[in-house]
Motif scaffolding. Sequence first.
Motif, PDB file in Angstrom:
ATOM      1  N   ARG A  62       4.007  19.975  -0.453  1.00 46.60           N
ATOM      2  CA  ARG A  62       4.593  19.231  -1.563  1.00 46.60           C
ATOM      3  C   ARG A  62       4.622  17.732  -1.310  1.00 46.60           C
ATOM      4  NH1 ARG A  62      10.323  21.995  -2.087  1.00 46.60           N
ATOM      5  NH2 ARG A  62      10.567  20.321  -3.635  1.00 46.60           N
ATOM      6  N   HIS A  63       4.158  17.326  -0.170  1.00 47.54           N
ATOM      7  CA  HIS A  63       4.268  15.915   0.205  1.00 47.54           C
ATOM      8  C   HIS A  63       2.922  15.202   0.091  1.00 47.54           C
ATOM      9  CE1 HIS A  63       8.346  16.535   1.685  1.00 47.54           C
ATOM     10  NE2 HIS A  63       7.914  17.603   2.341  1.00 47.54           N
ATOM     11  N   ARG A  64       3.006  13.921  -0.228  1.00 50.24           N
ATOM     12  CA  ARG A  64       1.839  13.035  -0.281  1.00 50.24           C
ATOM     13  C   ARG A  64       2.029  11.923   0.750  1.00 50.24           C
ATOM     14  NH1 ARG A  64      -1.193  12.744  -5.141  1.00 50.24           N
ATOM     15  NH2 ARG A  64      -1.073  10.461  -5.162  1.00 50.24           N
ATOM     16  N   TYR A  65       1.020  11.747   1.573  1.00 49.31           N
ATOM     17  CA  TYR A  65       1.095  10.751   2.637  1.00 49.31           C
ATOM     18  C   TYR A  65       0.034   9.669   2.414  1.00 49.31           C
ATOM     19  CZ  TYR A  65       3.954  14.182   5.116  1.00 49.31           C
ATOM     20  OH  TYR A  65       4.947  15.071   5.463  1.00 49.31           O
ATOM     21  N   TYR A  66       0.424   8.453   2.740  1.00 49.88           N
ATOM     22  CA  TYR A  66      -0.471   7.310   2.560  1.00 49.88           C
ATOM     23  C   TYR A  66      -0.765   6.659   3.904  1.00 49.88           C
ATOM     24  CZ  TYR A  66       0.924   7.844  -2.305  1.00 49.88           C
ATOM     25  OH  TYR A  66       1.169   8.355  -3.559  1.00 49.88           O
ATOM     26  N   ARG A  67      -1.996   6.206   4.038  1.00 52.85           N
ATOM     27  CA  ARG A  67      -2.394   5.479   5.238  1.00 52.85           C
ATOM     28  C   ARG A  67      -3.494   4.490   4.872  1.00 52.85           C
ATOM     29  NH1 ARG A  67      -4.392   9.452   9.637  1.00 52.85           N
ATOM     30  NH2 ARG A  67      -4.527   7.455  10.707  1.00 52.85           N
ATOM     31  N   LEU A  68      -3.776   3.546   5.754  1.00 57.80           N
ATOM     32  CA  LEU A  68      -4.875   2.621   5.490  1.00 57.80           C
ATOM     33  C   LEU A  68      -6.171   3.401   5.369  1.00 57.80           C
ATOM     34  CD1 LEU A  68      -4.146  -0.368   7.907  1.00 57.80           C
ATOM     35  CD2 LEU A  68      -3.540  -0.151   5.497  1.00 57.80           C
ATOM     36  N   SER A  69      -7.055   2.936   4.520  1.00 59.88           N
ATOM     37  CA  SER A  69      -8.267   3.709   4.244  1.00 59.88           C
ATOM     38  C   SER A  69      -9.294   3.640   5.365  1.00 59.88           C
ATOM     39  CB  SER A  69      -8.908   3.245   2.930  1.00 59.88           C
ATOM     40  OG  SER A  69      -9.259   1.885   2.991  1.00 59.88           O
ATOM     41  N   GLY A  70      -9.088   2.766   6.337  1.00 59.28           N
ATOM     42  CA  GLY A  70     -10.036   2.734   7.439  1.00 59.28           C
ATOM     43  C   GLY A  70      -9.801   1.574   8.383  1.00 59.28           C
ATOM     44  N   GLN A  71     -10.527   1.587   9.487  1.00 56.82           N
ATOM     45  CA  GLN A  71     -10.385   0.543  10.491  1.00 56.82           C
ATOM     46  C   GLN A  71     -10.809  -0.814   9.950  1.00 56.82           C
ATOM     47  OE1 GLN A  71     -12.849  -1.279  12.326  1.00 56.82           O
ATOM     48  NE2 GLN A  71     -11.316  -2.230  13.684  1.00 56.82           N
ATOM     49  N   ASP A  72     -11.742  -0.830   8.987  1.00 61.70           N
ATOM     50  CA  ASP A  72     -12.187  -2.104   8.433  1.00 61.70           C
ATOM     51  C   ASP A  72     -11.063  -2.795   7.670  1.00 61.70           C
ATOM     52  OD1 ASP A  72     -12.270  -0.032   6.566  1.00 61.70           O
ATOM     53  OD2 ASP A  72     -13.895  -0.924   5.416  1.00 61.70           O
ATOM     54  N   ILE A  73     -10.206  -2.008   7.004  1.00 62.63           N
ATOM     55  CA  ILE A  73      -9.070  -2.586   6.289  1.00 62.63           C
ATOM     56  C   ILE A  73      -8.051  -3.118   7.290  1.00 62.63           C
ATOM     57  CG2 ILE A  73      -7.239  -2.155   4.617  1.00 62.63           C
ATOM     58  CD1 ILE A  73     -10.104  -2.073   3.492  1.00 62.63           C
ATOM     59  N   ALA A  74      -7.851  -2.395   8.381  1.00 64.16           N
ATOM     60  CA  ALA A  74      -6.929  -2.860   9.420  1.00 64.16           C
ATOM     61  C   ALA A  74      -7.412  -4.183  10.006  1.00 64.16           C
ATOM     62  CB  ALA A  74      -6.797  -1.802  10.509  1.00 64.16           C
ATOM     63  N   ALA A  75      -8.726  -4.288  10.236  1.00 64.63           N
ATOM     64  CA  ALA A  75      -9.289  -5.527  10.778  1.00 64.63           C
ATOM     65  C   ALA A  75      -9.099  -6.680   9.801  1.00 64.63           C
ATOM     66  CB  ALA A  75     -10.774  -5.330  11.086  1.00 64.63           C
ATOM     67  N   LEU A  76      -9.269  -6.397   8.502  1.00 63.72           N
ATOM     68  CA  LEU A  76      -9.050  -7.420   7.476  1.00 63.72           C
ATOM     69  C   LEU A  76      -7.615  -7.915   7.502  1.00 63.72           C
ATOM     70  CD1 LEU A  76      -9.735  -9.018   4.883  1.00 63.72           C
ATOM     71  CD2 LEU A  76      -9.215  -6.933   3.595  1.00 63.72           C
ATOM     72  N   LEU A  77      -6.663  -6.996   7.580  1.00 62.44           N
ATOM     73  CA  LEU A  77      -5.252  -7.371   7.588  1.00 62.44           C
ATOM     74  C   LEU A  77      -4.892  -8.150   8.847  1.00 62.44           C
ATOM     75  CD1 LEU A  77      -3.711  -4.049   6.226  1.00 62.44           C
ATOM     76  CD2 LEU A  77      -4.002  -6.198   4.991  1.00 62.44           C
ATOM     77  N   GLU A  78      -5.418  -7.729   9.987  1.00 60.10           N
ATOM     78  CA  GLU A  78      -5.140  -8.438  11.241  1.00 60.10           C
ATOM     79  C   GLU A  78      -5.669  -9.868  11.164  1.00 60.10           C
ATOM     80  OE1 GLU A  78      -3.633  -8.145  15.370  1.00 60.10           O
ATOM     81  OE2 GLU A  78      -3.375  -6.950  13.555  1.00 60.10           O
ATOM     82  N   THR A  79      -6.843 -10.043  10.549  1.00 62.09           N
ATOM     83  CA  THR A  79      -7.409 -11.375  10.381  1.00 62.09           C
ATOM     84  C   THR A  79      -6.545 -12.228   9.461  1.00 62.09           C
ATOM     85  OG1 THR A  79      -9.656 -10.543  10.716  1.00 62.09           O
ATOM     86  CG2 THR A  79      -9.434 -12.682   9.630  1.00 62.09           C
ATOM     87  N   LEU A  80      -6.079 -11.637   8.364  1.00 59.53           N
ATOM     88  CA  LEU A  80      -5.213 -12.362   7.429  1.00 59.53           C
ATOM     89  C   LEU A  80      -3.910 -12.784   8.096  1.00 59.53           C
ATOM     90  CD1 LEU A  80      -5.690 -10.329   4.114  1.00 59.53           C
ATOM     91  CD2 LEU A  80      -6.426 -12.677   4.578  1.00 59.53           C
ATOM     92  N   MET A  81      -3.382 -11.923   8.971  1.00 60.13           N
ATOM     93  CA  MET A  81      -2.168 -12.289   9.701  1.00 60.13           C
ATOM     94  C   MET A  81      -2.416 -13.519  10.561  1.00 60.13           C
ATOM     95  SD  MET A  81      -0.809  -8.535  10.908  1.00 60.13           S
ATOM     96  CE  MET A  81      -0.385  -7.279   9.700  1.00 60.13           C
ATOM     97  N   GLY A  82      -3.575 -13.543  11.226  1.00 64.42           N
ATOM     98  CA  GLY A  82      -3.909 -14.689  12.057  1.00 64.42           C
ATOM     99  C   GLY A  82      -4.063 -15.959  11.243  1.00 64.42           C
ATOM    100  N   VAL A  83      -4.734 -15.863  10.093  1.00 62.27           N
ATOM    101  CA  VAL A  83      -4.922 -17.029   9.228  1.00 62.27           C
ATOM    102  C   VAL A  83      -3.583 -17.533   8.707  1.00 62.27           C
ATOM    103  CG1 VAL A  83      -5.903 -17.823   7.049  1.00 62.27           C
ATOM    104  CG2 VAL A  83      -7.262 -16.397   8.574  1.00 62.27           C
ATOM    105  N   SER A  84      -2.708 -16.621   8.307  1.00 66.17           N
ATOM    106  CA  SER A  84      -1.412 -17.016   7.763  1.00 66.17           C
ATOM    107  C   SER A  84      -0.550 -17.694   8.816  1.00 66.17           C
ATOM    108  CB  SER A  84      -0.674 -15.800   7.191  1.00 66.17           C
ATOM    109  OG  SER A  84      -0.309 -14.894   8.218  1.00 66.17           O
ATOM    110  N   MET A  85      -0.675 -17.252  10.072  1.00 66.22           N
ATOM    111  CA  MET A  85       0.112 -17.860  11.141  1.00 66.22           C
ATOM    112  C   MET A  85      -0.358 -19.280  11.452  1.00 66.22           C
ATOM    113  SD  MET A  85       2.594 -15.969  12.097  1.00 66.22           S
ATOM    114  CE  MET A  85       3.000 -16.702  13.681  1.00 66.22           C
ATOM    115  N   LYS A  86      -1.622 -19.588  11.184  1.00 61.00           N
ATOM    116  CA  LYS A  86      -2.134 -20.927  11.457  1.00 61.00           C
ATOM    117  C   LYS A  86      -1.441 -21.976  10.603  1.00 61.00           C
ATOM    118  CE  LYS A  86      -6.808 -19.619  12.934  1.00 61.00           C
ATOM    119  NZ  LYS A  86      -8.240 -19.696  12.605  1.00 61.00           N
ATOM    120  N   SER A  87      -1.061 -21.605   9.381  1.00 64.84           N
ATOM    121  CA  SER A  87      -0.431 -22.556   8.475  1.00 64.84           C
ATOM    122  C   SER A  87       1.083 -22.585   8.616  1.00 64.84           C
ATOM    123  CB  SER A  87      -0.792 -22.208   7.019  1.00 64.84           C
ATOM    124  OG  SER A  87      -0.303 -20.911   6.690  1.00 64.84           O
TER     125      SER A  87
END
Length: 216
Positions: A62-87
């Motif tokens: 009866r449950h629905r679980y969500y996760r990132l769709s793949g390692q490429d999305i995780a890499a994108l998010l990690e990169t965005l975190m780095g860019v956001s921290m620069k500013s």
Amino acid sequence: MSNIATAIADPSRVSILCALMDGRAWTATELSAVANIAPSTASAHLAKLLQNKLVSCLSQGRHRYYRLSGQDIAALLETLMGVSMKSAPKMNTRTPVHLRKARTCYDHLAGEIAVGIYDFMLKQEWILLDRDELSSVGINKFQELGINFIPQTRRKCACGCLDWSERRYHLGGSAGAALLTTFEQNQWITRVNGYREVVFTHRGKKALKHFFNLTM
């Protein structure tokens, strides 16, 4: 690109995506608590993320679980975190200390300790940088760690992943994923429930010193 940017560009959806960076599957109710929004609102945000293939959904009973769709999305998010921290001003003080020390980056280890491990591997020539693969030395050392098999996929084996808090590289790829799995199986680390933070156990600290000449 604009569709993906629009899908990410909401504080609640950012909170949801960051929570999913621990590599595990979460329910909509759990994600609503993380984002501090109503479950119905979380469901609407998840629908937007699903539509843009940033997350995937799996049903179990009866449950629905969500996760990132793949390692490429995780890499994108990690990169965005780095860019956001620069500013961000005073970036060193704005990054939580516990996350700087050790955390997960989807399916591999990140943070200060992970960067130290990667640096050690480079100095000891475990990695062939020009091919993003383990060297013969690295393969033997991974076997000493109990890692005898790394899946052969289209994913790079032993690539550097830019660490958003340390501004240096930690080990990504299938080798990085295998290393994190081994750390967990050997009970060298424990995960902090609901967060990306990981804590090294006493056994884990001894292993860090023995295999990677790192002390905590």
